[in-house]
Every structure is written in structure tokens, then in C-alpha cells.
Design a protein around this motif. Sequence first.
Motif, PDB file in Angstrom:
ATOM      1  N   GLN A   1       0.823  -1.204   0.000  1.00  0.00           N
ATOM      2  CA  GLN A   1       0.000   0.000   0.000  1.00  0.00           C
ATOM      3  C   GLN A   1       0.866   1.268   0.000  1.00  0.00           C
ATOM      4  O   GLN A   1       0.579   2.224  -0.715  1.00  0.00           O
ATOM      5  CB  GLN A   1      -0.938   0.014   1.196  1.00  0.00           C
TER       6      GLN A   1
ATOM      7  N   ARG B   1      -3.363  -6.773  -3.106  1.00  0.00           N
ATOM      8  CA  ARG B   1      -3.597  -6.464  -1.690  1.00  0.00           C
ATOM      9  C   ARG B   1      -5.091  -6.300  -1.411  1.00  0.00           C
ATOM     10  O   ARG B   1      -5.616  -6.847  -0.438  1.00  0.00           O
ATOM     11  CB  ARG B   1      -2.862  -5.180  -1.291  1.00  0.00           C
TER      12      ARG B   1
ATOM     13  N   ASP C   1       0.647  -0.877  -9.181  1.00  0.00           N
ATOM     14  CA  ASP C   1      -0.803  -1.027  -9.365  1.00  0.00           C
ATOM     15  C   ASP C   1      -1.217  -2.484  -9.182  1.00  0.00           C
ATOM     16  O   ASP C   1      -2.240  -2.771  -8.552  1.00  0.00           O
ATOM     17  CB  ASP C   1      -1.228  -0.553 -10.759  1.00  0.00           C
TER      18      ASP C   1
ATOM     19  N   GLU D   1      -1.127  -3.420  -5.498  1.00  0.00           N
ATOM     20  CA  GLU D   1      -2.276  -2.857  -4.784  1.00  0.00           C
ATOM     21  C   GLU D   1      -3.545  -3.642  -5.105  1.00  0.00           C
ATOM     22  O   GLU D   1      -4.363  -3.908  -4.218  1.00  0.00           O
ATOM     23  CB  GLU D   1      -2.450  -1.376  -5.139  1.00  0.00           C
ATOM     24  N   ASP D   2      -3.696  -4.045  -6.344  1.00  0.00           N
ATOM     25  CA  ASP D   2      -4.850  -4.847  -6.734  1.00  0.00           C
ATOM     26  C   ASP D   2      -4.869  -6.178  -5.976  1.00  0.00           C
ATOM     27  O   ASP D   2      -5.910  -6.598  -5.465  1.00  0.00           O
ATOM     28  CB  ASP D   2      -4.837  -5.084  -8.240  1.00  0.00           C
TER      29      ASP D   2
ATOM     30  N   TYR E   1       2.322   1.825  -3.492  1.00  0.00           N
ATOM     31  CA  TYR E   1       1.265   2.314  -4.388  1.00  0.00           C
ATOM     32  C   TYR E   1       0.991   3.795  -4.120  1.00  0.00           C
ATOM     33  O   TYR E   1       0.918   4.607  -5.054  1.00  0.00           O
ATOM     34  CB  TYR E   1      -0.002   1.482  -4.181  1.00  0.00           C
ATOM     35  N   ASP E   2       0.858   4.145  -2.848  1.00  0.00           N
ATOM     36  CA  ASP E   2       0.592   5.533  -2.487  1.00  0.00           C
ATOM     37  C   ASP E   2       1.731   6.456  -2.914  1.00  0.00           C
ATOM     38  O   ASP E   2       1.492   7.557  -3.425  1.00  0.00           O
ATOM     39  CB  ASP E   2       0.361   5.674  -0.979  1.00  0.00           C
TER      40      ASP E   2
END
Length: 114
Positions: free
Chosen positions: A48, A78, A72, A75-76, A51-52
Motif C-alpha cells: 500500500q 492487496r 498497481d 495494490e490490486d 502504491y501511495d
Amino acid sequence: MGKLLQVRVSAWTFSEDEVRNTWPALWKLVWEEGGDAVPKKGVLDLAQALYDAVRAGLLPSEQATSLRDKADEAEDIRLKIEKALAARDPKLADGLTYDLEDCLGELDYIAAKF
């Protein structure tokens, strides 16, 4: 599930040191400088945070561009893990953990080039 007693299915990182040792380039990228304010530094947190950092423009543009697609994807995965846990599907969540760890390994390889 009872009225007062709830059943939870969860995932957590046993050792932050293992995260640091397994993906050192990612750890340094998102937490080495100023990252002490982050209370937990586990596998899901790393995905996360990366990604952030990519999406918020916290990384140099060349680095962010190189990491964007895989960040990306991480994150998907996660989010899929969280959804599987919420649906009480530990088997699906377990399988996804391997996908996330592989994805983070690829991201670490890319990050190490900078």
C-alpha cells in the motif's frame, strides 16, 4: 458468529525484519527516510505504501514510471486479499499472498536499479 463474539480471518506479517531483508530496495524507498511515523511495516503495508508513493508523486518521475504498473498490480492483489479475508475465504487469501510476494520481489528488483 455470536452477538458478542466475532470470528475474524486475518493476515499479518510476523516479522518486520523479514520484510526489510526480503525487499530492501522497497523498504528504503518508502520507509528509510521519514518512515518511522508508520506504526506497522508489514507486507500488506509495504504494498500500500509503495502504491501511495507512486500515485501521490512522492517519487522521482522516472522511478515512479518504472514502478507504476507493478505497484498497481500489487495494490490490486492487496485489495483482493482484504476482500477474501472479509469474505472468510482463507484459501483464496493464502494463494494471493504468494502472488503479492512475487510481485513485491519484481518491484524490489526494479527499485534496486535506482
